[in-house]
Design an enzyme around this catalytic site. Structure first.
Site, PDB file in Angstrom:
ATOM      1  N   SER A 144       0.857  -1.195   0.000  1.00  0.00           N
ATOM      2  CA  SER A 144       0.000   0.000   0.000  1.00  0.00           C
ATOM      3  C   SER A 144       0.885   1.234   0.000  1.00  0.00           C
ATOM      4  CB  SER A 144      -0.859  -0.009   1.268  1.00  0.00           C
ATOM      5  OG  SER A 144      -1.425   1.264   1.479  1.00  0.00           O
ATOM      6  N   TYR A 157      -2.548  -0.909  10.007  1.00  0.00           N
ATOM      7  CA  TYR A 157      -2.574  -1.213   8.562  1.00  0.00           C
ATOM      8  C   TYR A 157      -1.260  -0.761   7.920  1.00  0.00           C
ATOM      9  CZ  TYR A 157      -3.966  -1.117   3.636  1.00  0.00           C
ATOM     10  OH  TYR A 157      -4.019  -1.301   2.265  1.00  0.00           O
TER      11      TYR A 157
HETATM   12  P1  NAP Z   1     -11.399  -5.525  -0.313  1.00  0.00           P
HETATM   13  O1  NAP Z   1     -12.291  -5.198  -1.437  1.00  0.00           O
HETATM   14  O2  NAP Z   1     -11.779  -5.167   1.073  1.00  0.00           O
HETATM   15  O3  NAP Z   1     -11.085  -7.087  -0.404  1.00  0.00           O
HETATM   16  C1  NAP Z   1     -10.297  -7.692   0.590  1.00  0.00           C
HETATM   17  C2  NAP Z   1     -10.211  -9.158   0.311  1.00  0.00           C
HETATM   18  O4  NAP Z   1      -9.439  -9.748   1.387  1.00  0.00           O
HETATM   19  C3  NAP Z   1     -11.553  -9.841   0.280  1.00  0.00           C
HETATM   20  O5  NAP Z   1     -11.590 -10.830  -0.717  1.00  0.00           O
HETATM   21  C4  NAP Z   1     -11.659 -10.468   1.671  1.00  0.00           C
HETATM   22  O6  NAP Z   1     -12.406 -11.650   1.593  1.00  0.00           O
HETATM   23  C5  NAP Z   1     -10.201 -10.797   1.982  1.00  0.00           C
HETATM   24  N1  NAP Z   1      -9.956 -10.839   3.409  1.00  0.00           N
HETATM   25  C6  NAP Z   1      -9.999  -9.833   4.302  1.00  0.00           C
HETATM   26  N2  NAP Z   1      -9.779 -10.295   5.536  1.00  0.00           N
HETATM   27  C7  NAP Z   1      -9.603 -11.634   5.420  1.00  0.00           C
HETATM   28  C8  NAP Z   1      -9.371 -12.686   6.334  1.00  0.00           C
HETATM   29  N3  NAP Z   1      -9.268 -12.483   7.666  1.00  0.00           N
HETATM   30  N4  NAP Z   1      -9.235 -13.939   5.859  1.00  0.00           N
HETATM   31  C9  NAP Z   1      -9.357 -14.183   4.544  1.00  0.00           C
HETATM   32  N5  NAP Z   1      -9.580 -13.241   3.619  1.00  0.00           N
HETATM   33  C10 NAP Z   1      -9.718 -11.994   4.069  1.00  0.00           C
HETATM   34  O7  NAP Z   1      -9.942  -4.884  -0.494  1.00  0.00           O
HETATM   35  P2  NAP Z   1      -9.112  -4.467  -1.806  1.00  0.00           P
HETATM   36  O8  NAP Z   1      -9.172  -3.005  -1.898  1.00  0.00           O
HETATM   37  O9  NAP Z   1      -9.447  -5.332  -2.957  1.00  0.00           O
HETATM   38  O10 NAP Z   1      -7.641  -4.806  -1.282  1.00  0.00           O
HETATM   39  C11 NAP Z   1      -6.833  -5.825  -1.851  1.00  0.00           C
HETATM   40  C12 NAP Z   1      -5.403  -5.560  -1.459  1.00  0.00           C
HETATM   41  O11 NAP Z   1      -4.982  -4.296  -2.000  1.00  0.00           O
HETATM   42  C13 NAP Z   1      -5.164  -5.470   0.042  1.00  0.00           C
HETATM   43  O12 NAP Z   1      -3.933  -6.054   0.361  1.00  0.00           O
HETATM   44  C14 NAP Z   1      -5.114  -3.971   0.294  1.00  0.00           C
HETATM   45  O13 NAP Z   1      -4.386  -3.654   1.438  1.00  0.00           O
HETATM   46  C15 NAP Z   1      -4.429  -3.498  -0.968  1.00  0.00           C
HETATM   47  N6  NAP Z   1      -4.626  -2.094  -1.324  1.00  0.00           N
HETATM   48  C16 NAP Z   1      -5.842  -1.646  -1.761  1.00  0.00           C
HETATM   49  C17 NAP Z   1      -5.979  -0.324  -2.137  1.00  0.00           C
HETATM   50  C18 NAP Z   1      -7.286   0.237  -2.644  1.00  0.00           C
HETATM   51  O14 NAP Z   1      -7.370   1.453  -2.895  1.00  0.00           O
HETATM   52  N7  NAP Z   1      -8.310  -0.556  -2.833  1.00  0.00           N
HETATM   53  C19 NAP Z   1      -4.885   0.551  -2.054  1.00  0.00           C
HETATM   54  C20 NAP Z   1      -3.670   0.070  -1.589  1.00  0.00           C
HETATM   55  C21 NAP Z   1      -3.551  -1.259  -1.239  1.00  0.00           C
HETATM   56  P3  NAP Z   1     -13.502 -12.137   2.664  1.00  0.00           P
HETATM   57  O15 NAP Z   1     -14.108 -10.934   3.295  1.00  0.00           O
HETATM   58  O16 NAP Z   1     -14.421 -12.972   1.841  1.00  0.00           O
HETATM   59  O17 NAP Z   1     -12.705 -12.958   3.619  1.00  0.00           O
END
Ligand code: NAP
Length: 240
Positions: A144, A157
């Protein structure tokens, strides 16, 4: 050009929603067989349906990252069925509330560090032999922007993502002489549920969608990727 991932076996954690789901579908369309994990079976089944409808192959696995013992169990199943892992996308993470460190509840600290950092080490430890057994294993750790610089209120985080990047560099150093390549990627602000929790007033249409950034992840999962121990910005890779 979309990388050729034909017959590559790729494990994607957190594939039920957001970025993980989009990368899973894109990688399946590029020919990979995807193992998708998450806690929400209905959402995983929905992603599985999308992959099958596009002619791709996937297996869904209900897995809570906080269940460390599940990682070696999953590795044993992958070993029994495929004997190798061509790609690992360590994507699952939780955000937690944005709060000053001094106000943070200890349960939130523990769960965020557990899911975003400690679980990633368990995943790496369980999957490394399978990645090394592949002719060109590729591991991508999802970081991130707040892993760097000053990020007030992003507490565990930001700290967990900084730790994840350090872990990726350590792992890359240890696997230098193998066929495995390990890299980190910062997706940048992307329209997902996590982003909406952090920035509730933001218009999601002003951001790249998960499908827009998925090609950057495919590039790092491809056998053609020879970079190792580096951190990439998805948007810069794609000129977004
Ligand atoms: P998201 O839409 O909230 O999706 C998160 C995913 O992680 C879901 O599939 C969720 O599945 C899974 N997850 C969360 N907690 C979990 C647990 N305890 N066990 C198993 N699975 C779990 O988030 P996203 O934005 O796609 O983020 C994906 C990655 O990108 C993350 O590493 C995040 O830190 C990073 N990121 C995102 C952004 C952004 O702007 N979106 C920016 C920088 C970095 P379930 O709820 O089904 O378990």
């Amino acid at each position: 050009m979309t990388p050729d991932l034909q017959d590559k076996v790729i494990l994607i954690t957190g594939a039920s929603r957001g970025i993980g789901r989009a990368v899973a579908i894109a990688a399946a369309k590029a020919g990979a067989e995807i193992i998708m994990t998450g806690r929400t079976m209905g959402a995983l089944e929905d992603a599985d349906d999308a992959i099958k409808a596009a002619g791709g192959k996937a297996t869904i696995v209900e897995l809570d990252m906080a269940d460390y013992a599940a990682m070696p169990r999953l590795a044993a199943v992958i070993h029994g069925r495929w004997g190798r892992l061509d790609g690992l996308l360590a994507n699952a993470a939780m955000l937690g509330p944005l709060t000053p460190l001094s106000h943070l509840d200890d349960k939130i600290w523990d769960s965020t560090i557990s899911v975003n950092l400690t679980a990633q080490w368990h995943l790496i430890r369980a999957m490394e032999p399978l990645l090394i057994a592949a002719p060109a294993g590729r591991a991508v750790l999802v970081s991130s922007g707040v892993a760097e610089g000053i990020a007030p209120f992003w507490g565990p985080y930001a700290i967990s993502k900084a730790g994840l990047e350090a872990m990726g560099r350590v792992w890359a150093g240890e696997t230098e002489r193998t066929n495995l390549r390990v890299n980190m990627i910062n997706p940048g602000g992307t329209a997902t549920g996590m982003r909406a929790s952090a920035f509730p007033g933001e218009n999601p249409e002003s951001l790249p969608q998960p499908d827009d950034i998925a090609p950057a992840f495919l590039t790092l999962l491809s056998p053609d990727c020879t970079d190792h121990g580096k951190r990439f910005e998805a948007r810069s890779m794609l000129g977004l």
